[in-house]
Design an enzyme around this catalytic site. Structure first.
Site, PDB file in Angstrom:
ATOM      1  N   GLU A  39     -20.025  -2.004 -19.169  1.00  0.00           N
ATOM      2  CA  GLU A  39     -18.782  -1.262 -19.377  1.00  0.00           C
ATOM      3  C   GLU A  39     -18.793  -0.816 -20.831  1.00  0.00           C
ATOM      4  O   GLU A  39     -18.567  -1.622 -21.729  1.00  0.00           O
ATOM      5  CB  GLU A  39     -17.562  -2.146 -19.111  1.00  0.00           C
ATOM      6  CG  GLU A  39     -16.270  -1.363 -19.210  1.00  0.00           C
ATOM      7  CD  GLU A  39     -15.070  -2.162 -19.700  1.00  0.00           C
ATOM      8  OE1 GLU A  39     -13.942  -1.709 -19.496  1.00  0.00           O
ATOM      9  OE2 GLU A  39     -15.246  -3.230 -20.332  1.00  0.00           O
ATOM     10  N   ASP A  43     -18.636  -6.933 -19.410  1.00  0.00           N
ATOM     11  CA  ASP A  43     -17.350  -6.455 -19.884  1.00  0.00           C
ATOM     12  C   ASP A  43     -17.436  -6.050 -21.361  1.00  0.00           C
ATOM     13  O   ASP A  43     -18.053  -6.750 -22.167  1.00  0.00           O
ATOM     14  CB  ASP A  43     -16.366  -7.636 -19.730  1.00  0.00           C
ATOM     15  CG  ASP A  43     -14.919  -7.254 -19.914  1.00  0.00           C
ATOM     16  OD1 ASP A  43     -14.455  -6.349 -19.211  1.00  0.00           O
ATOM     17  OD2 ASP A  43     -14.252  -7.872 -20.764  1.00  0.00           O
TER      18      ASP A  43
END
Ligand code: GLC
Length: 554
Positions: A243, A201
């Protein structure tokens, strides 16, 4: 060799445990439910599952606020259930990726609680503090309109702490070697329980320098190499899918020039330009985005997606382009989010138009990279705009016409199942689509099967073949004496295009249609004339009638 780099030619299916299938009837999806649905997932033909966060969490950002990295949130089951799940995946040849959310923790995490209470706590320096409010505290918020600042005063610590995201997500001081060691330990733990890697993330924020005195954060890329090395010491074929919504000029910094950092990244550049192309019919900017993101180390791979669990972020388009996408796919303010994106699911954006849906997914499957499909997209699920922020596109999976779409036997599901209108579970569900050979679900299975048989797309180099029509994109992949050509019409009208001799190869060849009997023979000059219907698409193998990959060449 090619099978060792499994992620290069994978098809990933992403889901959140809490909204997939509820086995114990408490309204919340769980690992036991997911386990029962593994045959469904395997039947789709995908090769890997990406699970959104399922660790212990107060759940204020759908699990992206972790309070214990080493446990399963009791709502979803136990660690034992998790291992049953990874075992079930292994039996079916499915890989498992899980979210790794280490830019920040929940403010309820014991580390933060210890840090705020005692300035001498060893955990104090695990977070980022300032005695005074930094001048640029209100700049750089990730959720404009909802999040007010990136520095908030903690009444217990009596200092300000840094949070790139919501105020209940204090940033970890990732430059601290103890924090880094802990991140490795978290990875090691889940690897041991059977996962094949992590969707990391918010990577740019994880590696950014942080602190009250930091005005322009710098990326500490070497951290990525450290994560990667550790991962491969423990499990040779494990990967990190990052990401990182970054500019193409830094792509190589994230992959590493020799491919020594992230194995995969989501291609946000292509994603945004793809939606612009679908909205405008102009494939020019998409072509540029493809060319700009083409350079990557041979062992690295892009993750390609249409919609994910967040808003469709259009922040990298020009204001005019962004407006074109808003006008086409999210004209109403209620459909937009954070001043930069659209929060709807794909099917309602495309007004449920089957031709457009097929074109979009066909494209996702054939652009350079590994496709990542979001649960529910295979049956064209809709959204519920009455739900706040991104929750509108996170409603439970619609399995059947039973109450709550067969997701739960409880009266109150964790998030309401879409019930009314064209996207309600009575109209859109797995059970019905399974029985209908023409359904989107069955189309998706067929297209995934074909995609897996085309390693040229995963491994090859692409060239853009001129079509003479701005709304038609033709890509040719060449790899080890095999070639594939894919053509997509973004326009709402039918269009005849002429491809140069040999579909760009300068010879006379037959284009063998991989999805129907409609092959395309060359004309006397070796050119191909192809009539595409509105939003039409074609997948061809270039040359020969032998449409199966010449495996002997592989
Ligand atoms: C990522 C996730 C998003 C989450 C945020 C904070 O952007 O995709 O869902 O809210 O990180 O963890």
């Amino acid at each position: 060799m090619i099978d060792d780099l499994w992620y290069k030619n994978a098809v990933i299916y992403c889901l959140s445990v809490g909204t997939f299938m509820d086995a114990n009837g408490d309204g919340v999806g769980d690992f036991k439910g997911l386990l029962r649905r593994l045959d469904y997932i395997q039947g789709l033909g995908v090769t890997a599952i990406w699970l959104m966060p399922f660790q212990t969490s107060p759940g204020r950002d759908d699990g992206y606020d972790v309070a214990d990295y080493y446990g399963v949130d009791p709502r979803y089951g136990t660690l034992g259930d998790f291992v049953e799940f990874t075992h079930g995946c292994k039996q079916r040849g499915l890989r498992v990726l899980i979210d790794l959310v280490v830019n920040h923790t929940s403010d309820q995490h014991p580390w933060f609680q210890a840090a705020r209470k005692d300035p001498k706590s060893p955990f104090r320096d695990w977070y980022v503090w300032s005695k005074t409010k930094p001048a640029d505290a209100d700049a750089g918020v990730v959720f404009p309109g909802v999040q007010k600042s990136t520095w908030t005063r903690d009444p217990v610590a009596k200092e300000y702490y840094f949070h790139r995201f919501y105020e209940f997500q204090p940033d970890l001081n990732t430059a601290n070697p103890h924090v880094q060691a802990e991140i490795l330990k978290i990875m090691g733990f889940w690897l041991q329980l059977g996962v094949s890697g992590f969707r990391m993330d918010a990577v740019p924020f994880v590696i950014a320098t942080k602190g009250a005195d930091v005005t322009t954060p710098a990326e500490q890329y070497d951290m990525l190499r450290m994560f990667r090395e550790f991962l491969q010491w423990r499990t040779g074929d494990a990967i990190i899918l990052g990401e990182a919504n970054v500019l193409p000029k830094t792509d190589m910094d994230y992959f590493g020039v020799a491919g020594e950092r992230l194995q995969m990244m989501f291609n946000f550049q292509v994603n945004q330009n793809l939606f612009y192309a679908m909205a405008s019919g102009d494939t020019g900017p998409l072509t540029k985005a493809l060319e700009k993101t083409e350079p990557r180390p041979a062992t690295s791979q892009w993750g390609l997606f249409l919609r994910n669990h967040d808003e469709l972020d259009l922040g990298r388009l020009t204001p005019k382009q962004r407006q074109t996408v808003f006008d086409a796919f999210g004209p109403d303010k209620s459909m937009q989010l954070y001043d930069r994106g659209i929060r709807r699911r794909l099917a309602p954006m495309l007004q449920g138009d089957r031709r457009r849906l097929e074109m979009a997914y066909s494209l996702m499957m054939t652009l350079p990279g590994t496709p990542v499909l979001r649960y529910g997209d295979e049956i064209a699920m809709g959204d519920d705009l009455s739900l706040p922020e991104r929750t509108c596109a996170r409603t439970p999976m619609q399995w059947s016409t039973e109450p709550h779409g067969g997701f739960t036997a409880a009266d109150t599901p964790v998030t309401p199942v879409i019930t009314d209108g064209a996207y309600g579970y009575k109209h859109v569900n797995v059970a019905d689509q399974r029985r209908d050979p023409q359904s989107l679900l069955n189309w998706m299975e067929r297209i995934i099967r074909m995609r897996k048989e085309l390693p040229e797309i995963a491994w090859g180099d692409f060239t853009v073949v001129p079509t003479g029509a701005p709304e038609v994109l033709a890509l040719r992949y060449d790899w080890r004496n095999n070639s594939v050509l894919v053509v997509h019409n973004f326009g709402a009208t039918s269009r005849e295009i002429q491809l140069p001799s040999g579909a760009g190869a300068g010879e006379s060849v037959l284009l063998v249609n991989l999805l129907s009997q409609d092959h395309s023979p060359p004309d006397a000059k070796g050119r191909h004339c192809i009539l595409l219907e509105p939003y039409g698409y074609r997948w061809f193998r270039v040359g020969g009638l032998d449409y199966i990959l010449r495996r002997s060449d592989v």
